[in-house]
Design a protein around this motif. Sequence first.
Motif, mmCIF file in Angstrom:
data_model
loop_
_atom_site.group_PDB
_atom_site.id
_atom_site.type_symbol
_atom_site.label_atom_id
_atom_site.label_comp_id
_atom_site.label_asym_id
_atom_site.label_seq_id
_atom_site.Cartn_x
_atom_site.Cartn_y
_atom_site.Cartn_z
ATOM 1 N N ASP A 102 0.830 -1.217 0.000
ATOM 2 C CA ASP A 102 0.000 0.000 0.000
ATOM 3 C C ASP A 102 0.859 1.259 0.000
ATOM 4 O O ASP A 102 0.623 2.198 0.779
ATOM 5 C CB ASP A 102 -0.931 0.023 1.217
ATOM 6 N N ALA A 103 1.859 1.260 -0.871
ATOM 7 C CA ALA A 103 2.811 2.369 -0.852
ATOM 8 C C ALA A 103 2.345 3.552 -1.698
ATOM 9 O O ALA A 103 3.162 4.304 -2.229
ATOM 10 C CB ALA A 103 4.176 1.879 -1.325
ATOM 11 N N PHE A 104 1.062 3.697 -1.856
ATOM 12 C CA PHE A 104 0.525 4.866 -2.565
ATOM 13 C C PHE A 104 -0.929 5.023 -2.182
ATOM 14 O O PHE A 104 -1.555 4.096 -1.650
ATOM 15 C CB PHE A 104 0.663 4.722 -4.082
ATOM 16 N N GLN A 105 -1.435 6.225 -2.427
ATOM 17 C CA GLN A 105 -2.871 6.430 -2.242
ATOM 18 C C GLN A 105 -3.460 6.918 -3.564
ATOM 19 O O GLN A 105 -4.028 6.142 -4.305
ATOM 20 C CB GLN A 105 -3.119 7.400 -1.093
ATOM 21 N N CYS A 106 -3.246 8.191 -3.904
ATOM 22 C CA CYS A 106 -3.810 8.644 -5.190
ATOM 23 C C CYS A 106 -3.034 8.072 -6.369
ATOM 24 O O CYS A 106 -3.571 7.935 -7.456
ATOM 25 C CB CYS A 106 -3.876 10.159 -5.255
ATOM 26 N N GLY A 107 -1.759 7.783 -6.179
ATOM 27 C CA GLY A 107 -0.962 7.138 -7.220
ATOM 28 C C GLY A 107 -0.304 8.077 -8.206
ATOM 29 O O GLY A 107 0.444 7.638 -9.080
ATOM 30 N N PHE A 108 -0.534 9.374 -8.079
ATOM 31 C CA PHE A 108 -0.002 10.307 -9.077
ATOM 32 C C PHE A 108 1.528 10.321 -9.078
ATOM 33 O O PHE A 108 2.157 10.396 -10.124
ATOM 34 C CB PHE A 108 -0.543 11.724 -8.803
ATOM 35 N N CYS A 109 2.122 10.233 -7.898
ATOM 36 C CA CYS A 109 3.587 10.293 -7.809
ATOM 37 C C CYS A 109 4.234 8.930 -8.036
ATOM 38 O O CYS A 109 5.462 8.833 -8.146
ATOM 39 C CB CYS A 109 4.011 10.820 -6.437
ATOM 40 N N THR A 110 3.428 7.871 -8.070
ATOM 41 C CA THR A 110 3.973 6.511 -8.023
ATOM 42 C C THR A 110 4.883 6.152 -9.208
ATOM 43 O O THR A 110 5.945 5.558 -8.995
ATOM 44 C CB THR A 110 2.823 5.489 -7.888
ATOM 45 N N PRO A 111 4.533 6.504 -10.458
ATOM 46 C CA PRO A 111 5.468 6.162 -11.542
ATOM 47 C C PRO A 111 6.855 6.758 -11.316
ATOM 48 O O PRO A 111 7.871 6.063 -11.482
ATOM 49 C CB PRO A 111 4.793 6.752 -12.786
ATOM 50 N N SER A 137 14.191 12.094 -1.841
ATOM 51 C CA SER A 137 13.996 13.498 -1.463
ATOM 52 C C SER A 137 13.567 14.348 -2.659
ATOM 53 O O SER A 137 13.038 15.451 -2.477
ATOM 54 C CB SER A 137 15.286 14.066 -0.862
ATOM 55 N N GLY A 138 13.790 13.853 -3.853
ATOM 56 C CA GLY A 138 13.369 14.609 -5.034
ATOM 57 C C GLY A 138 12.026 14.169 -5.575
ATOM 58 O O GLY A 138 11.639 14.575 -6.671
ATOM 59 N N ASN A 139 11.317 13.326 -4.848
ATOM 60 C CA ASN A 139 9.998 12.858 -5.288
ATOM 61 C C ASN A 139 8.972 13.200 -4.217
ATOM 62 O O ASN A 139 9.046 12.692 -3.100
ATOM 63 C CB ASN A 139 10.008 11.347 -5.539
ATOM 64 N N THR A 140 8.034 14.039 -4.576
ATOM 65 C CA THR A 140 7.058 14.517 -3.602
ATOM 66 C C THR A 140 5.803 13.643 -3.625
ATOM 67 O O THR A 140 5.256 13.369 -4.693
ATOM 68 C CB THR A 140 6.669 15.972 -3.928
ATOM 69 N N CYS A 141 5.376 13.214 -2.435
ATOM 70 C CA CYS A 141 4.096 12.513 -2.288
ATOM 71 C C CYS A 141 3.268 13.276 -1.266
ATOM 72 O O CYS A 141 3.743 13.516 -0.158
ATOM 73 C CB CYS A 141 4.322 11.081 -1.799
ATOM 74 N N TYR A 146 5.305 9.013 3.235
ATOM 75 C CA TYR A 146 6.563 8.355 2.833
ATOM 76 C C TYR A 146 6.891 7.054 3.572
ATOM 77 O O TYR A 146 7.650 6.233 3.067
ATOM 78 C CB TYR A 146 7.776 9.306 2.945
ATOM 79 N N GLN A 147 6.380 6.846 4.771
ATOM 80 C CA GLN A 147 6.814 5.684 5.539
ATOM 81 C C GLN A 147 6.522 4.385 4.794
ATOM 82 O O GLN A 147 7.367 3.490 4.720
ATOM 83 C CB GLN A 147 6.121 5.678 6.920
ATOM 84 N N MET A 148 5.321 4.287 4.221
ATOM 85 C CA MET A 148 4.961 3.064 3.490
ATOM 86 C C MET A 148 5.852 2.874 2.262
ATOM 87 O O MET A 148 6.171 1.737 1.878
ATOM 88 C CB MET A 148 3.501 3.130 3.023
ATOM 89 N N VAL A 153 10.338 -0.022 -0.350
ATOM 90 C CA VAL A 153 11.667 -0.081 -0.970
ATOM 91 C C VAL A 153 12.528 -1.109 -0.241
ATOM 92 O O VAL A 153 13.237 -1.910 -0.873
ATOM 93 C CB VAL A 153 12.339 1.311 -0.963
ATOM 94 N N GLN A 154 12.459 -1.099 1.083
ATOM 95 C CA GLN A 154 13.237 -2.081 1.854
ATOM 96 C C GLN A 154 12.790 -3.498 1.510
ATOM 97 O O GLN A 154 13.617 -4.410 1.339
ATOM 98 C CB GLN A 154 13.073 -1.808 3.361
ATOM 99 N N ALA A 155 11.476 -3.691 1.403
ATOM 100 C CA ALA A 155 10.952 -5.022 1.068
ATOM 101 C C ALA A 155 11.376 -5.432 -0.338
ATOM 102 O O ALA A 155 11.738 -6.596 -0.587
ATOM 103 C CB ALA A 155 9.423 -5.018 1.179
ATOM 104 N N ALA A 156 11.346 -4.476 -1.256
ATOM 105 C CA ALA A 156 11.749 -4.783 -2.637
ATOM 106 C C ALA A 156 13.223 -5.152 -2.691
ATOM 107 O O ALA A 156 13.603 -6.104 -3.389
ATOM 108 C CB ALA A 156 11.461 -3.580 -3.536
ATOM 109 N N ALA A 157 14.036 -4.413 -1.959
ATOM 110 C CA ALA A 157 15.479 -4.698 -1.957
ATOM 111 C C ALA A 157 15.722 -6.108 -1.422
ATOM 112 O O ALA A 157 16.533 -6.863 -1.979
ATOM 113 C CB ALA A 157 16.216 -3.662 -1.116
#
Lengths: 171, 289
Positions: A102-111, A137-141, A146-148, A153-157
Amino acid sequence: MLMSLPALIEVACSLNGRQRNLTVPPHRVLADVLRDELGLKGCKVACDAAVCGACTVLVDGAPTAACSTFAFEVNGAEVTTIEGLGEPAAPHLLQQVFLERDAFQCGFCTPGMILTVEALLREHPNPDEATIREWLSGNTCRCTGYQMIVEAVQAAAAAIRVRDAAREIDA
Amino acid sequence: MNVERVALVGLRSRARIAPFRLHRPSTIEDALEVMASAEPGTAAFMAGGIDLIGGMKAGYSPADVIHIARVEALRRIDEHDGTLRIGACATHRDIAESELIRARAPAVARCWRQLANPRVRCKGTVGGNVMARQSGYDATLMLMAADAKASVVASEGHCVDSSIAEAAMLQGLLTSIHVPEPGTLQLRVDRSLYPALVVVVGFRQSKDVVTRLHAAVGGAQCQAYSAPLDVQEPVTCADLAANAQALARAFVSRLPAPGDDWRASGAYRTRMAAVLLERLLAQEGRASC
């Protein structure tokens, strides 16, 4: 005096793994070419100032603000948009983890987030939290806090490390 | 462009970028030739292009854009007579990852790894940062604090060496940045009040003695200012820590008065410049001891 180039210029690049030959005016930014001419709407434009990261694409593997890059600059380069990473039927591991976590809500920043993380994990396969936050830091949500995303990212790594270890054993 | 889209364009938008003639020279000489043949003031050099494109979205409309990012001679990083030479079109990432810089000027590599964000580091260039004339750009302030110099080639072909601050005012092509004695350089940066204020200190050290101190302050509504600090040389690290407050106050008393904006008043900026500079000096003094 050098001759100026013609009003339209040829741009040859690899786009999502496929060779493309584009004809564009020099003042056309990459985001407009991707969205309006090639229909790759996953490249979002929000701030239009290279600040928010919504328009991030990968150019030769480097995260790049497509709103502040002229299309001619990618001549000879390899460009990856979110559409080139995975698709609904076969999502990329990062896309899958973002969904599961659930690392997004509206999804606009996700790509832009996912492409930045793709570049991060190529450079730092095992990033600590500070490194993850610095890269993001260069990607605004404006939704998640950001915690999710950091956890995803940690899980993906971790998942990539497991996958790569399994491949090594198989080999 | 349809009517609805025009209404959405506003004062600043990529839809406002005016057409231009594009030139892609492969050598410095070709780049200068294009610039020399253009009408004065109507051509612009473009390296990473982040600031240039930002300006064009706000209405700046050069008739000719000279794309120099792929001029190999402008991306070279080398060392000559004990001075580090960084090509103006080296990206921040090139600098952070250069083996030469990591070995000979680790402080520079470390600071450049922390610059802005990965997107800016991959595309932004050191020359573009200097030529953008943005007083809060920390790469420019770090170069000032490092006593760096700039080489600018005028359109007639002769080379001028200038300070970093003056380079952006010269007519010509910024070709390289020179950092003297890179091995003795230490840099400390405080960005905690960015973009209102950025404070940088460059130290030259030999064992536990500081041989030279240079500070730079900039930010929104702050004219970038850099100068050596008033020290009786040599200064031991213990002296530096003990005198940090006096040194910082003396430096800040010479700052051009910062302006006010929605982020902070000018008085607050001046006060915080002294606080942050004192902190950096004390940290360096303690760390070196």
